[in-house]
Write a protein that holds these residues in place. Structure first.
Motif, PDB file in Angstrom:
ATOM      1  N   ALA A   1       0.814  -1.210   0.000  1.00  0.00           N
ATOM      2  CA  ALA A   1       0.000   0.000   0.000  1.00  0.00           C
ATOM      3  C   ALA A   1       0.855   1.271   0.000  1.00  0.00           C
ATOM      4  CB  ALA A   1      -0.921   0.008   1.217  1.00  0.00           C
ATOM      5  N   LEU A   2       2.177   1.120   0.085  1.00  0.00           N
ATOM      6  CA  LEU A   2       3.075   2.268   0.144  1.00  0.00           C
ATOM      7  C   LEU A   2       3.622   2.596  -1.235  1.00  0.00           C
ATOM      8  CD1 LEU A   2       5.145   1.198   3.293  1.00  0.00           C
ATOM      9  CD2 LEU A   2       3.152   2.705   3.222  1.00  0.00           C
ATOM     10  N   SER A   3       3.842   3.877  -1.467  1.00  0.00           N
ATOM     11  CA  SER A   3       4.497   4.259  -2.718  1.00  0.00           C
ATOM     12  C   SER A   3       5.998   4.063  -2.520  1.00  0.00           C
ATOM     13  CB  SER A   3       4.184   5.709  -3.075  1.00  0.00           C
ATOM     14  OG  SER A   3       4.661   6.583  -2.078  1.00  0.00           O
ATOM     15  N   ASP A   4       6.666   3.633  -3.547  1.00  0.00           N
ATOM     16  CA  ASP A   4       8.105   3.382  -3.475  1.00  0.00           C
ATOM     17  C   ASP A   4       8.764   3.846  -4.768  1.00  0.00           C
ATOM     18  OD1 ASP A   4      10.627   2.444  -2.726  1.00  0.00           O
ATOM     19  OD2 ASP A   4      10.190   0.391  -3.331  1.00  0.00           O
ATOM     20  N   PRO A   5       8.717   5.165  -5.044  1.00  0.00           N
ATOM     21  CA  PRO A   5       9.245   5.668  -6.316  1.00  0.00           C
ATOM     22  C   PRO A   5      10.744   5.460  -6.485  1.00  0.00           C
ATOM     23  CG  PRO A   5       8.727   7.490  -4.847  1.00  0.00           C
ATOM     24  CD  PRO A   5       8.208   6.229  -4.191  1.00  0.00           C
ATOM     25  N   SER A   6      11.478   5.320  -5.387  1.00  0.00           N
ATOM     26  CA  SER A   6      12.927   5.126  -5.469  1.00  0.00           C
ATOM     27  C   SER A   6      13.323   3.662  -5.580  1.00  0.00           C
ATOM     28  CB  SER A   6      13.613   5.753  -4.246  1.00  0.00           C
ATOM     29  OG  SER A   6      13.371   7.137  -4.213  1.00  0.00           O
ATOM     30  N   GLY A   7      12.350   2.760  -5.463  1.00  0.00           N
ATOM     31  CA  GLY A   7      12.644   1.334  -5.593  1.00  0.00           C
ATOM     32  C   GLY A   7      13.427   0.754  -4.425  1.00  0.00           C
ATOM     33  N   VAL A   8      13.112   1.195  -3.219  1.00  0.00           N
ATOM     34  CA  VAL A   8      13.789   0.688  -2.027  1.00  0.00           C
ATOM     35  C   VAL A   8      13.418  -0.768  -1.771  1.00  0.00           C
ATOM     36  CG1 VAL A   8      14.083   0.982   0.472  1.00  0.00           C
ATOM     37  CG2 VAL A   8      13.947   2.991  -1.017  1.00  0.00           C
ATOM     38  N   PHE A   9      12.146  -1.111  -1.964  1.00  0.00           N
ATOM     39  CA  PHE A   9      11.733  -2.501  -1.760  1.00  0.00           C
ATOM     40  C   PHE A   9      12.452  -3.394  -2.770  1.00  0.00           C
ATOM     41  CE2 PHE A   9       7.565  -0.741  -0.053  1.00  0.00           C
ATOM     42  CZ  PHE A   9       7.855  -1.074   1.257  1.00  0.00           C
ATOM     43  N   ASP A  10      13.031  -4.486  -2.263  1.00  0.00           N
ATOM     44  CA  ASP A  10      13.732  -5.397  -3.152  1.00  0.00           C
ATOM     45  C   ASP A  10      13.419  -6.869  -2.860  1.00  0.00           C
ATOM     46  OD1 ASP A  10      15.082  -5.765  -0.771  1.00  0.00           O
ATOM     47  OD2 ASP A  10      17.042  -5.180  -1.541  1.00  0.00           O
ATOM     48  N   ALA A  11      12.430  -7.099  -2.004  1.00  0.00           N
ATOM     49  CA  ALA A  11      12.055  -8.470  -1.667  1.00  0.00           C
ATOM     50  C   ALA A  11      10.546  -8.536  -1.438  1.00  0.00           C
ATOM     51  CB  ALA A  11      12.796  -8.929  -0.418  1.00  0.00           C
ATOM     52  N   SER A  12       9.988  -9.719  -1.606  1.00  0.00           N
ATOM     53  CA  SER A  12       8.548  -9.958  -1.450  1.00  0.00           C
ATOM     54  C   SER A  12       7.733  -9.095  -2.400  1.00  0.00           C
ATOM     55  CB  SER A  12       8.102  -9.704  -0.006  1.00  0.00           C
ATOM     56  OG  SER A  12       8.799 -10.531   0.885  1.00  0.00           O
ATOM     57  N   LEU A  13       8.282  -8.781  -3.554  1.00  0.00           N
ATOM     58  CA  LEU A  13       7.610  -7.889  -4.488  1.00  0.00           C
ATOM     59  C   LEU A  13       6.355  -8.500  -5.102  1.00  0.00           C
ATOM     60  CD1 LEU A  13      10.735  -6.388  -6.274  1.00  0.00           C
ATOM     61  CD2 LEU A  13       9.418  -5.430  -4.380  1.00  0.00           C
TER      62      LEU A  13
END
Length: 54
Positions: free
Chosen positions: A8-20
């Protein structure tokens, strides 16, 4: 670090790298030698706190 409501969070910088591909959660794998965008990471944490307070 796993964010239970990460999808539900915006991640414009692409910090998330797992469980995508997970339905609700997203995660960030952090290793000692990683180069982490601190400002983007803190923005993600602040957004998660706001979401959890609502």
């Amino acid at each position: 670090m796993t964010f239970a409501k990460g999808a539900a969070l915006s991640d414009p910088s692409g910090v998330f790298d797992a469980s995508l591909d997970a339905g609700t959660r997203r995660a960030v794998d952090v290793h000692e030698s990683d180069d982490l965008d601190e400002a983007a990471f803190m923005a993600l944490i602040r957004e998660a706190v706001d979401l959890n307070r609502s």
